[in-house]
Write a protein that holds these residues in place. Structure first.
Motif, short mmCIF file in Angstrom:
data_model
loop_
_atom_site.label_atom_id
_atom_site.label_comp_id
_atom_site.label_asym_id
_atom_site.label_seq_id
_atom_site.Cartn_x
_atom_site.Cartn_y
_atom_site.Cartn_z
N TYR A 113 0.85 -1.21 -0.22
CA TYR A 113 -0.03 -0.34 0.53
C TYR A 113 1.02 1.45 0.22
O TYR A 113 1.54 1.12 0.30
CB TYR A 113 -0.98 0.00 0.98
CG TYR A 113 -1.78 -1.34 1.50
CD1 TYR A 113 -3.56 -0.80 0.57
CD2 TYR A 113 -1.79 -2.39 1.62
CE1 TYR A 113 -4.20 -1.59 -0.04
CE2 TYR A 113 -3.37 -2.77 1.67
CZ TYR A 113 -4.12 -2.83 0.91
OH TYR A 113 -5.02 -3.50 0.35
N ARG A 114 0.30 2.00 -0.52
CA ARG A 114 1.22 3.36 -0.49
C ARG A 114 0.79 4.95 -0.14
O ARG A 114 -0.20 4.99 -0.32
CB ARG A 114 1.70 3.16 -2.15
CG ARG A 114 2.94 2.53 -2.47
CD ARG A 114 2.69 1.76 -3.80
NE ARG A 114 3.11 0.17 -4.14
CZ ARG A 114 3.96 -0.17 -4.75
NH1 ARG A 114 4.73 0.84 -5.76
NH2 ARG A 114 5.41 -1.67 -4.64
N VAL A 115 1.01 6.07 -0.87
CA VAL A 115 0.30 6.76 -0.71
C VAL A 115 -0.58 7.09 -2.05
O VAL A 115 -0.32 7.27 -3.39
CB VAL A 115 1.30 8.62 -0.36
CG1 VAL A 115 0.45 9.88 -0.72
CG2 VAL A 115 2.13 8.31 0.60
N ASP A 116 -1.94 7.49 -1.99
CA ASP A 116 -2.45 7.70 -2.96
C ASP A 116 -1.88 7.95 -4.58
O ASP A 116 -1.55 8.82 -4.07
CB ASP A 116 -4.17 8.12 -3.30
CG ASP A 116 -5.01 7.19 -3.51
OD1 ASP A 116 -5.90 6.29 -3.66
OD2 ASP A 116 -5.31 8.79 -4.66
N GLU A 117 -2.56 7.86 -5.46
CA GLU A 117 -2.22 8.48 -6.60
C GLU A 117 -2.70 9.96 -6.85
O GLU A 117 -2.56 10.32 -8.48
CB GLU A 117 -2.41 7.43 -7.64
CG GLU A 117 -3.90 7.34 -8.06
CD GLU A 117 -3.55 6.05 -9.23
OE1 GLU A 117 -2.82 5.82 -10.26
OE2 GLU A 117 -5.18 5.62 -9.44
N CYS A 118 -3.80 10.09 -6.28
CA CYS A 118 -4.09 11.51 -6.06
C CYS A 118 -3.51 12.31 -6.06
O CYS A 118 -2.72 13.77 -6.35
CB CYS A 118 -5.05 11.25 -5.59
SG CYS A 118 -5.15 11.63 -3.95
N ILE A 119 -2.09 12.06 -5.83
CA ILE A 119 -0.98 13.10 -5.13
C ILE A 119 0.23 13.09 -5.64
O ILE A 119 0.58 11.60 -5.49
CB ILE A 119 -0.54 12.90 -3.43
CG1 ILE A 119 -2.06 13.90 -2.56
CG2 ILE A 119 0.69 14.16 -3.06
CD1 ILE A 119 -1.35 13.30 -0.87
N PRO A 120 1.37 14.08 -6.69
CA PRO A 120 2.15 12.92 -7.90
C PRO A 120 3.20 13.15 -6.97
O PRO A 120 3.07 13.61 -6.14
CB PRO A 120 2.48 15.05 -8.32
CG PRO A 120 0.82 16.04 -8.07
CD PRO A 120 -0.07 14.73 -7.44
N THR A 121 3.54 11.72 -6.97
CA THR A 121 5.03 11.53 -6.30
C THR A 121 6.28 12.99 -6.33
O THR A 121 6.62 12.71 -4.83
CB THR A 121 5.85 10.61 -7.67
OG1 THR A 121 4.79 9.62 -8.02
CG2 THR A 121 7.34 10.12 -7.16
#
Length: 145
Positions: A113-121
């Motif tokens: 699980y990661r930081v959601d893709e709604c926030i750019p890398t």
């Protein structure tokens, strides 16, 4: 520790593959369960689906490992845990238990699980470098699930 060794019993393991065709590959889980004194403990280590956008795949892998992991603990273990007050639902005679049938469950591994893709890398990196974690925590996929 040595003094506790005789109080650890009914040790059983299981593996579940959830990769290729839902059965094999490098994704899945390994688990061990045991009775320690009067408590039943299950430890599950999983490697779930990768890629930032694949939350549904990770959730499906989790559900598969959870539902397919069973342990045949044997009649003697069932009788003992019923006498001690744990797992009383096995009074019917079944000696098969699942993950949720334990007093304590520890689930760990490469959950992916990661930081959601709604926030750019790039923004994730900037927030992390600034130690500004509130937005990252709010968009952590595992917290959301």
């Amino acid at each position: 520790k040595t003094p506790h060794r005789t109080r650890t019993k009914y040790v059983h393991t299981n593996t579940v593959g959830v990769g290729v065709m839902g059965m094999m590959g490098n994704k899945g889980g390994v688990s061990i369960r045991f009775q320690f004194y009067d408590s039943t403990i299950c430890v599950v280590c999983t490697h779930l689906a990768a890629h930032r956008e694949n939350v549904a795949g990770r959730n499906a892998d989790y559900a598969n490992v959870f539902s397919k992991t069973t342990f045949d603990i044997g009649d003697e273990a069932v009788k003992e845990v019923i006498r001690s007050g744990s797992l009383s639902q096995w009074a019917s005679g079944s000696s098969s238990v699942g993950i949720s049938d334990h007093d304590l469950v520890f689930w760990l591994g490469d959950l992916n699980y990661r930081v959601d893709e709604c926030i750019p890398t790039e923004r994730v990196m900037d927030l992390s470098n600034a130690n500004d974690l509130s937005e990252l925590i709010a968009n952590d996929q595992l917290n959301a699930e």
